[in-house]
Scaffold this motif. Structure first.
Motif, PDB file in Angstrom:
ATOM      1  N   ALA A 123       0.825  -1.202   0.000  1.00 50.05           N
ATOM      2  CA  ALA A 123       0.000   0.000   0.000  1.00 50.05           C
ATOM      3  C   ALA A 123       0.861   1.254   0.000  1.00 50.05           C
ATOM      4  N   ASP A 124       0.391   2.251  -0.720  1.00 51.83           N
ATOM      5  CA  ASP A 124       0.903   3.615  -0.666  1.00 51.83           C
ATOM      6  C   ASP A 124       0.001   4.329   0.337  1.00 51.83           C
ATOM      7  N   ALA A 125       0.590   4.834   1.429  1.00 49.66           N
ATOM      8  CA  ALA A 125      -0.238   5.395   2.497  1.00 49.66           C
ATOM      9  C   ALA A 125       0.422   6.625   3.116  1.00 49.66           C
ATOM     10  N   ALA A 126      -0.395   7.455   3.774  1.00 49.04           N
ATOM     11  CA  ALA A 126       0.086   8.634   4.493  1.00 49.04           C
ATOM     12  C   ALA A 126      -0.243   8.466   5.968  1.00 49.04           C
ATOM     13  N   ILE A 127       0.762   8.561   6.819  1.00 52.07           N
ATOM     14  CA  ILE A 127       0.565   8.338   8.247  1.00 52.07           C
ATOM     15  C   ILE A 127      -0.247   9.480   8.844  1.00 52.07           C
ATOM     16  N   PHE A 150       5.229   1.811  18.154  1.00 53.32           N
ATOM     17  CA  PHE A 150       4.136   2.735  17.905  1.00 53.32           C
ATOM     18  C   PHE A 150       2.963   1.979  17.308  1.00 53.32           C
ATOM     19  N   TYR A 151       1.763   2.456  17.647  1.00 55.68           N
ATOM     20  CA  TYR A 151       0.584   2.039  16.899  1.00 55.68           C
ATOM     21  C   TYR A 151       0.299   3.147  15.907  1.00 55.68           C
ATOM     22  N   VAL A 152       0.339   2.806  14.631  1.00 56.69           N
ATOM     23  CA  VAL A 152       0.241   3.782  13.555  1.00 56.69           C
ATOM     24  C   VAL A 152      -1.099   3.627  12.842  1.00 56.69           C
ATOM     25  N   GLU A 153      -1.731   4.767  12.569  1.00 56.25           N
ATOM     26  CA  GLU A 153      -2.893   4.786  11.684  1.00 56.25           C
ATOM     27  C   GLU A 153      -2.510   5.572  10.438  1.00 56.25           C
ATOM     28  N   ALA A 154      -2.859   5.033   9.279  1.00 59.42           N
ATOM     29  CA  ALA A 154      -2.480   5.656   8.014  1.00 59.42           C
ATOM     30  C   ALA A 154      -3.665   5.663   7.062  1.00 59.42           C
ATOM     31  N   ASP A 155      -3.731   6.710   6.261  1.00 58.91           N
ATOM     32  CA  ASP A 155      -4.775   6.837   5.240  1.00 58.91           C
ATOM     33  C   ASP A 155      -4.251   6.244   3.928  1.00 58.91           C
ATOM     34  N   LEU A 156      -5.063   5.410   3.332  1.00 60.89           N
ATOM     35  CA  LEU A 156      -4.671   4.751   2.096  1.00 60.89           C
ATOM     36  C   LEU A 156      -4.664   5.744   0.938  1.00 60.89           C
ATOM     37  N   VAL A 157      -3.531   5.839   0.262  1.00 62.86           N
ATOM     38  CA  VAL A 157      -3.431   6.653  -0.952  1.00 62.86           C
ATOM     39  C   VAL A 157      -3.743   5.789  -2.169  1.00 62.86           C
ATOM     40  N   ALA A 158      -3.150   4.600  -2.206  1.00 63.84           N
ATOM     41  CA  ALA A 158      -3.399   3.672  -3.314  1.00 63.84           C
ATOM     42  C   ALA A 158      -3.015   2.272  -2.883  1.00 63.84           C
ATOM     43  N   LEU A 159      -3.775   1.300  -3.342  1.00 60.81           N
ATOM     44  CA  LEU A 159      -3.439  -0.103  -3.111  1.00 60.81           C
ATOM     45  C   LEU A 159      -2.655  -0.604  -4.315  1.00 60.81           C
ATOM     46  N   VAL A 160      -1.416  -0.969  -4.083  1.00 59.99           N
ATOM     47  CA  VAL A 160      -0.551  -1.443  -5.156  1.00 59.99           C
ATOM     48  C   VAL A 160      -0.732  -2.935  -5.395  1.00 59.99           C
ATOM     49  N   LEU A 191       6.909  10.592  12.425  1.00 60.20           N
ATOM     50  CA  LEU A 191       6.109   9.692  11.593  1.00 60.20           C
ATOM     51  C   LEU A 191       4.860  10.365  11.023  1.00 60.20           C
ATOM     52  N   LYS A 192       4.269  11.279  11.773  1.00 60.51           N
ATOM     53  CA  LYS A 192       3.023  11.889  11.344  1.00 60.51           C
ATOM     54  C   LYS A 192       3.200  12.623  10.018  1.00 60.51           C
ATOM     55  N   LYS A 193       2.289  12.407   9.107  1.00 62.37           N
ATOM     56  CA  LYS A 193       2.241  12.994   7.763  1.00 62.37           C
ATOM     57  C   LYS A 193       3.255  12.377   6.801  1.00 62.37           C
ATOM     58  N   LEU A 194       4.028  11.415   7.266  1.00 60.93           N
ATOM     59  CA  LEU A 194       4.999  10.766   6.380  1.00 60.93           C
ATOM     60  C   LEU A 194       4.268   9.883   5.377  1.00 60.93           C
ATOM     61  N   ARG A 195       4.634   9.997   4.120  1.00 55.09           N
ATOM     62  CA  ARG A 195       4.075   9.127   3.087  1.00 55.09           C
ATOM     63  C   ARG A 195       4.975   7.905   2.954  1.00 55.09           C
ATOM     64  N   VAL A 196       4.378   6.729   2.953  1.00 56.48           N
ATOM     65  CA  VAL A 196       5.160   5.495   3.026  1.00 56.48           C
ATOM     66  C   VAL A 196       4.622   4.440   2.067  1.00 56.48           C
ATOM     67  N   LEU A 197       5.474   3.488   1.774  1.00 59.86           N
ATOM     68  CA  LEU A 197       5.068   2.248   1.125  1.00 59.86           C
ATOM     69  C   LEU A 197       5.077   1.164   2.186  1.00 59.86           C
ATOM     70  N   LEU A 198       3.953   0.476   2.332  1.00 53.86           N
ATOM     71  CA  LEU A 198       3.799  -0.557   3.350  1.00 53.86           C
ATOM     72  C   LEU A 198       3.736  -1.927   2.700  1.00 53.86           C
ATOM     73  N   PHE A 199       4.453  -2.882   3.268  1.00 53.86           N
ATOM     74  CA  PHE A 199       4.457  -4.260   2.801  1.00 53.86           C
ATOM     75  C   PHE A 199       3.932  -5.103   3.960  1.00 53.86           C
ATOM     76  N   ALA A 200       2.722  -5.619   3.811  1.00 54.97           N
ATOM     77  CA  ALA A 200       2.027  -6.156   4.973  1.00 54.97           C
ATOM     78  C   ALA A 200       1.166  -7.358   4.607  1.00 54.97           C
ATOM     79  N   ARG A 201       0.576  -7.920   5.653  1.00 55.55           N
ATOM     80  CA  ARG A 201      -0.436  -8.971   5.517  1.00 55.55           C
ATOM     81  C   ARG A 201      -1.635  -8.575   6.369  1.00 55.55           C
ATOM     82  N   PRO A 202      -2.843  -9.002   6.027  1.00 53.36           N
ATOM     83  CA  PRO A 202      -4.002  -8.670   6.862  1.00 53.36           C
ATOM     84  C   PRO A 202      -3.955  -9.414   8.192  1.00 53.36           C
TER      85      PRO A 202
END
Length: 290
Positions: free
Chosen positions: A59-63, A84-94, A121-132
């Motif tokens: 995912a492409d996301a913004a913290i 940290f427990y991070v919440e991020a807004d999804l920008v795009a699902l890759v 971390l706040k407002k940082l745009r990131v690429l996340l590699f994860a599993r549900p």
């Protein structure tokens, strides 16, 4: 008690429960430091390919927020790191067959920089590699502690290209080893052809060929079919086929590959194989544990 911290702790507990299901994955990778969640100048192609392959979700996301966890909520954190427990807004699902909600949460362990400061971390745009996280919609688990990478246009483009290449109809297979090698001398001194067959996870054919002619530089190619034709060529660097080869092939041709050849032809086959490895170049990785 404020309901939001309660929700954060419940979500963190759910993710932590997921971590206990995969302790080996929970321990791999390098910590994120206060300098940057990615190495300077972007992440190497091989590192990105490792992460894309390992992650069901990319995912492409913004913290949006990052809440520091302490005590029992930070159990198992390595010395010197902070959870940290991070919440991020999804920008795009890759990558991800089942999609993601607009906002996701996950645990992130970070280490301070040389001056002892934690990253912003706040407002940082990131690429996340994860599993549900099973049974917990909107919560994900990073596939490794370093599976959050600072977003850059170059890394975004490479990650998307890797994800697309993996599902393409002509995707190169996983290389599992080196099979038989053959060398046939030509009519002239210094002329000949070497062919090396590779073994693959799905049994698909892959072979590498080196052609030598007097007075010319050796030419080599890779074929993903039973027949090597004139369209076969070396793989471009930083492509999935290059990664499959450069990151899997041993430095030298195994002895069993030339067992049926006489010593002269076996020697030429070994030389041509080393030529291919040199042409591919090193598979450089910056992640210490994958």
């Amino acid at each position: 008690m404020n309901p939001r911290p309660c929700a954060i702790l419940l979500a963190a507990a759910a993710i932590a429960a997921g971590l206990t299901d995969c302790p080996a994955m929970a321990q791999v990778g390098a910590p994120i430091t206060g300098q940057s969640p990615a190495v300077a100048g972007g992440t190497g192609y091989a590192d990105l390919a490792d992460l894309v392959i390992a992650a069901p979700l990319v995912a492409d996301a913004a913290i949006r927020s990052a809440v520091r966890l302490k005590g029992a909520d930070a159990a198992g954190v390595a010395p010197g790191q902070t959870r940290f427990y991070v919440e991020a807004d999804l920008v795009a699902l890759v990558k991800g067959a089942d999609g993601l909600p607009p906002r996701i949460g996950y645990l992130l362990d970070v280490a301070p920089d040389a001056s002892g400061r934690l990253p912003r971390l706040k407002k940082l745009r990131v690429l996340l590699f994860a599993r549900p996280v099973p049974g917990t919609p909107g919560q994900v688990q990073l596939v490794a502690p370093d599976a959050q990478v600072a977003w850059t246009p170059a890394d975004d483009q490479r990650v998307r290209a890797i994800a697309q290449a993996l599902v393409a109809a002509d995707a190169p297979p996983v290389i599992t080893g080196v099979g038989n090698a053959f060398h046939v001398p030509g009519a002239l001194p210094g002329e000949g052809e070497t062919q090396v067959f590779l073994t693959t996870a799905n049994g698909a054919p892959v072979s590498m060929t080196v052609l030598r002619r007097p007075g010319e530089q050796p030419r080599w190619a890779v074929a993903l079919s039973e027949i090597v034709d004139e369209s076969a060529a070396p793989p471009a660097r930083d492509t999935l086929l290059w990664y499959r080869l450069a990151c899997a092939l041993p430095a030298d041709l195994p002895d069993h590959s030339t067992a049926s050849l006489d010593e002269a032809n076996a020697g030429t086959a070994r030389e041509d194989y080393r030529f291919i490895v040199a042409q591919l170049g090193p598979c450089r990785r910056t992640r210490t544990i994958r």
